[in-house]
Scaffold this active site. Sequence first.
Site, mmCIF file in Angstrom:
data_model
loop_
_atom_site.group_PDB
_atom_site.id
_atom_site.type_symbol
_atom_site.label_atom_id
_atom_site.label_comp_id
_atom_site.label_asym_id
_atom_site.label_seq_id
_atom_site.Cartn_x
_atom_site.Cartn_y
_atom_site.Cartn_z
ATOM 1 N N PRO A 1 0.819 -1.221 0.000
ATOM 2 C CG PRO A 1 -0.130 -1.124 2.121
ATOM 3 C CD PRO A 1 0.649 -2.012 1.219
ATOM 4 C CD GLU A 2 4.043 3.426 -3.247
ATOM 5 O OE1 GLU A 2 4.279 4.591 -2.868
ATOM 6 O OE2 GLU A 2 4.811 2.778 -3.967
#
Length: 268
Positions: A2-3
């Site tokens: 996840p960014e």
Amino acid sequence: MPELPEVETTVRGLERVLKGRRIEHIEARRPDLRRALPPDLGQRLTGARVTSLGRRAKYGLIDTDRGDTLVFHLGMSGHWRIDPSETAKHDHFIIQTNEGRRLALNDARRFGSLDLVRTDDLEEWPQFAALGPEPLDLDARELKRRLVGRTAPIKLLLLDQHIVAGLGNIYVCEALYRAGIHPKRAGGSISLARLKKLVPAIHDVLAEAIAAGGSTLRDFASPGGELGYFPKSFAVYDREGKPCGCGGVVRRIVQGGRSTFYCPSCQR
Ligand SMILES: [Zn+2]
């Protein structure tokens, strides 16, 4: 992994279920993730009302009316499941609201974290104290000031959380491409005029991804919906050997142990 846009999308999805609601019950199904969970998590959260949600870098923030903030990090594989029909193997932490909604933090690799911090002390919390500005709040002069005298490649400097917080590999590659800046260029050597192209490019790549994530949120009304992951398309990221719009070919190099994708014709 996840960014920032996935974290932002996750926070917006959780907000719909949690904001203004009371936490009726929590269940910590193991004592730790990347690090130990706070031992008084249940005592401090049970019965508290969620007043607001937010994000700092790649951390999600859940504020309660008791002056606490539950800070979560999704690590490599973390995601929240909304109203799961049954508890899954890697559901490590579960929140139930007074409306009977259930949220499960699922993290197979357990690189994520859960912490409880006094809301008033968040800025001084060790994980936050040294963070640079949010990329969406960054301006070109501030970035110029932070890059002065730095000889490291701009790619690596933009990944340095002290310079700008929460900007990950994908979005650094894409923003440098849009700004036409070579990833190996020394950070301190980039003119203010070029940073005035780079900063809006950073804003745009993030805002577009956040908008794409937001448009998927309605799907999470369904039981078992997994928050935060959505399909995206990139101009250079993960496109080694594929054509660039200019007629050139996207290349991959390794910087700081991680892949950088760029177009040698467009980026100087
Ligand atoms: Zn090109």
